[in-house]
Design an enzyme around this catalytic site. Structure first.
Site, PDB file in Angstrom:
ATOM      1  N   LYS A   1     -10.784  -4.561  -4.418  1.00  0.00           N
ATOM      2  CA  LYS A   1     -11.867  -3.637  -4.755  1.00  0.00           C
ATOM      3  C   LYS A   1     -11.396  -2.209  -4.987  1.00  0.00           C
ATOM      4  CE  LYS A   1     -13.488  -3.942  -0.002  1.00  0.00           C
ATOM      5  NZ  LYS A   1     -12.541  -3.119   0.742  1.00  0.00           N
TER       6      LYS A   1
ATOM      7  N   LYS B   1       0.826  -1.215   0.000  1.00  0.00           N
ATOM      8  CA  LYS B   1       0.000   0.000   0.000  1.00  0.00           C
ATOM      9  C   LYS B   1       0.854   1.257   0.000  1.00  0.00           C
ATOM     10  CE  LYS B   1      -4.279  -1.820   0.514  1.00  0.00           C
ATOM     11  NZ  LYS B   1      -5.671  -1.827   0.787  1.00  0.00           N
TER      12      LYS B   1
ATOM     13  N   LYS C   1      -3.833 -10.310  -6.495  1.00  0.00           N
ATOM     14  CA  LYS C   1      -5.181 -10.630  -6.010  1.00  0.00           C
ATOM     15  C   LYS C   1      -6.219  -9.632  -6.506  1.00  0.00           C
ATOM     16  CE  LYS C   1      -5.989  -8.266  -1.669  1.00  0.00           C
ATOM     17  NZ  LYS C   1      -7.381  -8.060  -1.359  1.00  0.00           N
TER      18      LYS C   1
HETATM   19  P1  ATP Z   1      -8.788  -3.031  -0.744  1.00  0.00           P
HETATM   20  O1  ATP Z   1      -8.603  -3.085  -2.216  1.00  0.00           O
HETATM   21  O2  ATP Z   1      -9.436  -1.781  -0.263  1.00  0.00           O
HETATM   22  O3  ATP Z   1      -7.550  -3.377   0.035  1.00  0.00           O
HETATM   23  P2  ATP Z   1      -9.885  -5.679  -0.576  1.00  0.00           P
HETATM   24  O4  ATP Z   1     -10.600  -6.048  -1.818  1.00  0.00           O
HETATM   25  O5  ATP Z   1      -8.528  -6.258  -0.371  1.00  0.00           O
HETATM   26  O6  ATP Z   1      -9.868  -4.131  -0.401  1.00  0.00           O
HETATM   27  P3  ATP Z   1     -10.743  -5.939   2.196  1.00  0.00           P
HETATM   28  O7  ATP Z   1     -11.765  -5.011   2.698  1.00  0.00           O
HETATM   29  O8  ATP Z   1      -9.346  -5.642   2.519  1.00  0.00           O
HETATM   30  O9  ATP Z   1     -10.860  -6.070   0.598  1.00  0.00           O
HETATM   31  O10 ATP Z   1     -11.100  -7.414   2.623  1.00  0.00           O
HETATM   32  C1  ATP Z   1     -12.347  -7.895   3.048  1.00  0.00           C
HETATM   33  C2  ATP Z   1     -12.256  -9.399   3.147  1.00  0.00           C
HETATM   34  O11 ATP Z   1     -12.165  -9.986   1.851  1.00  0.00           O
HETATM   35  C3  ATP Z   1     -11.008  -9.895   3.885  1.00  0.00           C
HETATM   36  O12 ATP Z   1     -11.350 -11.027   4.658  1.00  0.00           O
HETATM   37  C4  ATP Z   1     -10.059 -10.273   2.794  1.00  0.00           C
HETATM   38  O13 ATP Z   1      -9.127 -11.255   3.198  1.00  0.00           O
HETATM   39  C5  ATP Z   1     -11.023 -10.816   1.756  1.00  0.00           C
HETATM   40  N1  ATP Z   1     -10.470 -10.684   0.411  1.00  0.00           N
HETATM   41  C6  ATP Z   1     -10.063  -9.541  -0.183  1.00  0.00           C
HETATM   42  N2  ATP Z   1      -9.642  -9.769  -1.433  1.00  0.00           N
HETATM   43  C7  ATP Z   1      -9.786 -11.097  -1.644  1.00  0.00           C
HETATM   44  C8  ATP Z   1      -9.505 -11.956  -2.753  1.00  0.00           C
HETATM   45  N3  ATP Z   1      -9.015 -11.477  -3.877  1.00  0.00           N
HETATM   46  N4  ATP Z   1      -9.769 -13.266  -2.632  1.00  0.00           N
HETATM   47  C9  ATP Z   1     -10.277 -13.765  -1.486  1.00  0.00           C
HETATM   48  N5  ATP Z   1     -10.554 -13.023  -0.395  1.00  0.00           N
HETATM   49  C10 ATP Z   1     -10.313 -11.696  -0.461  1.00  0.00           C
END
Ligand code: ATP
Ligand code: LTN
Length: 335
Positions: A201, A115, A198
């Protein structure tokens, strides 16, 4: 009785909209665990502040996330669903834990490294101490289990280290040692255009993710343009065919069929066939969610009321823990 059930806690940071990755890696498990456990699911708005936010948009997003949680099937009667900043105990416990956490441990966090590379102009201290706030979120509710995706494994280990630091300083048994619950399949859904990273969002490239409230047209387009390879035979091989393996994993989780069976189904067929069917399956899964979401967003007063009720329930448990921590650390507790 609810109180005798084990406690689950999890949350998601308020950025963008929830994706298929969040759904498959996390919320799908949240949903399936809600009957067996006493569940606390929250909207991590304080965590969102680690990157610059437009105030108006942040507020709107909190409502949107709340509606997305409900639309995904989380039942506000069965679970405690709340907004992190409504419970000031999170920030208070976070400070106490920050004072127990060595800088060296935080320095190792890969999410911080990633980040801070992405937000070079805003490497703030909150981005660095983020995992401590996450630990506070968990420990405040004396959670037994924390269902998360694979990317949160390291933060969960740090959270457990923090419990040990607390125990070493103040004696064992005050704070529950939590465990991560990471699904066997789909714990790391990959980006559609770049299967080496990965699905996220907050990705700048919208084509990398399917949001759970995307329209059917958008979903079809994104799945069909997902990056695969130049081979034509459908096989599951994460190393040689990461893009295809990702699509097969999504297919398998959503259809509740083993990957082998899906691979057999596409013997002698092209990737295109699989993509068309997968796109239909994703639309079929997400359509009712989007419709429910749209309905909920038309009734903000209802959402606000549920937020309030969730906060009342959450505060009760959070207060008990904070009181215990204040008493243990020598701070004078006041309500
Ligand atoms: P950001 O892009 O803002 O970091 P993010 O998509 O990584 O967001 P988080 O809010 O950080 O989402 O995560 C919410 C939940 O979803 C957490 O339990 C995280 O481990 C899970 N998660 C996030 N991305 C993935 C993915 N690509 N595959 C599986 N689980 C995920
Ligand atoms: N850091 C998490 C979101 C989050 C969380 C939590 C998840 C904040 N606090 C407590 C589980 C438990 C993330 O997924 N980025």
């Amino acid at each position: 009785m609810a109180d005798q059930k084990k406690v689950i806690l999890s949350g998601s940071t308020v950025t963008g909209d929830l994706t298929l990755g969040n759904y498959i890696g996390a919320m799908n498990n949240w949903k399936s665990l809600q009957e067996q456990y006493n569940c606390y699911y929250f909207i991590a708005d304080l965590h969102a502040l680690t990157v610059a936010q437009d105030p108006k948009q942040l507020k709107e997003r909190c409502f949107s996330f709340f509606a997305q949680y409900l639309a995904l099937g989380l039942d506000p009667k069965e679970n405690t669903i709340f907004v992190q900043s409504h419970i000031h105990e999170h920030a208070e416990l976070s400070w106490i834990l920050t004072c127990l956490t060595p800088m060296g441990y935080l320095n190792r966090m890969t999410q911080f490294k990633e980040k801070s590379q992405k937000h070079v102009k805003n490497i703030n201290a909150g981005l660095f101490t983020y995992p401590v706030l996450m630990a506070a979120d968990i420990l405040l509710y004396q959670a037994d289990l924390v269902p998360v995706g694979e990317d949160q494994r390291q933060h969960m280990e740090l959270c457990r280290d923090i419990v040990t630091f607390f125990d070493n300083r103040y004696g064992e048994g005050k704070i529950k040692m939590p465990e991560a619950y990471i699904g066997k399949q789909g714990a790391r859904v990959m980006a559609l255009q770049d299967p080496s990273k990965k699905m996220s969002k907050s990705d700048d490239n919208e084509k990398n993710f399917v949001s759970i409230i995307d329209t059917p047209k958008k979903i079809q387009k994104k799945i069909k343009s997902a990056q695969t390879d130049s081979d034509t035979v459908v096989t599951f091989d994460k190393e040689a065919k990461p893009g295809l393996a990702n699509l097969l994993t999504i297919y398998s989780v959503l259809s509740e069929q083993p990957i082998d069976k899906i691979v057999a189904q596409y013997e002698g067929k092209m990737y295109g066939h699989l993509k068309v069917d997968l796109a239909d399956l994703v639309v079929e899964t997400l359509n009712p969610i989007r419709e429910k979401y749209e309905d909920l967003m038309n009734d903000k007063a209802y959402l606000e009321d549920l937020m309030e009720q969730g906060a009342i329930k959450a505060r009760e448990r959070a207060r008990d823990t904070l009181k215990l921590v204040y008493e243990t650390t020598g701070l004078i507790y006041r309500r």
